[in-house]
Design an enzyme around this catalytic site. Sequence first.
Site, PDB file in Angstrom:
ATOM      1  N   GLY A  47       0.840  -1.192   0.000  1.00  0.00           N
ATOM      2  CA  GLY A  47       0.000   0.000   0.000  1.00  0.00           C
ATOM      3  C   GLY A  47       0.869   1.234   0.000  1.00  0.00           C
TER       4      GLY A  47
ATOM      5  N   GLU B 209       9.960  -2.347   4.569  1.00  0.00           N
ATOM      6  CA  GLU B 209      10.489  -1.474   3.502  1.00  0.00           C
ATOM      7  C   GLU B 209      11.238  -2.277   2.432  1.00  0.00           C
ATOM      8  OE1 GLU B 209       9.579   1.571   3.328  1.00  0.00           O
ATOM      9  OE2 GLU B 209       9.066   2.170   5.368  1.00  0.00           O
TER      10      GLU B 209
END
Length: 190
Positions: free
Chosen positions: A11, A88
């Site tokens: 997202g 990440e």
Amino acid sequence: MAGGYLEVITGSMFSGKSEELIRRVRRVVIARKKAVVVKPSIDTRYSASEVRSHDGNGLDAHVVDVARPEEILALAKSANADVVAIDEAQFFSPAIVDVVMSLVDEGRRVIVAGLDMDFARRPFGAMPVLMAMADEVLKLKAICAVCGEPATFNQRLINGQPARRSDPVVMVGGQEKYEARCRRCHQLAD
Ligand SMILES: [Zn+2]
């Protein structure tokens, strides 16, 4: 070990990806299983050795060089990890795909969180491949900073102005700021 499993949480920025990763890892710890948490060396927003959500929750994490994701294999092995969580993940080199699949083949549960797109709405790093290969994908939405509708894009502002498509994906030391925005409000300069 039981069969491996790959979960991807993706997202836009501010959509709660790290928060969801932290929630899943906390449950692993409650179940008395071993979890190893990894983040790339480039992400030093809050702390060098913690994964933090924007709401301030944190987990201890190993920092791994973006160009050397294979180091995660050794970390998982030495910790005898049942679960490997990678935050990440978009910043890692393409070799992260083979690393993740090896961890899964070893029978581990792998939880990957990362941006699906960069500021120019392009697929980001190895995330599209990891999403395709995952057993399960969760795509979270943020709230548009302009209009309040659900947001799926990352607005990069440099000195308050929309970034240009040709700007580098990762800027070091730039005066930049990010917002979550919906398709209608997202802006990109030519
Ligand atoms: Zn909007």
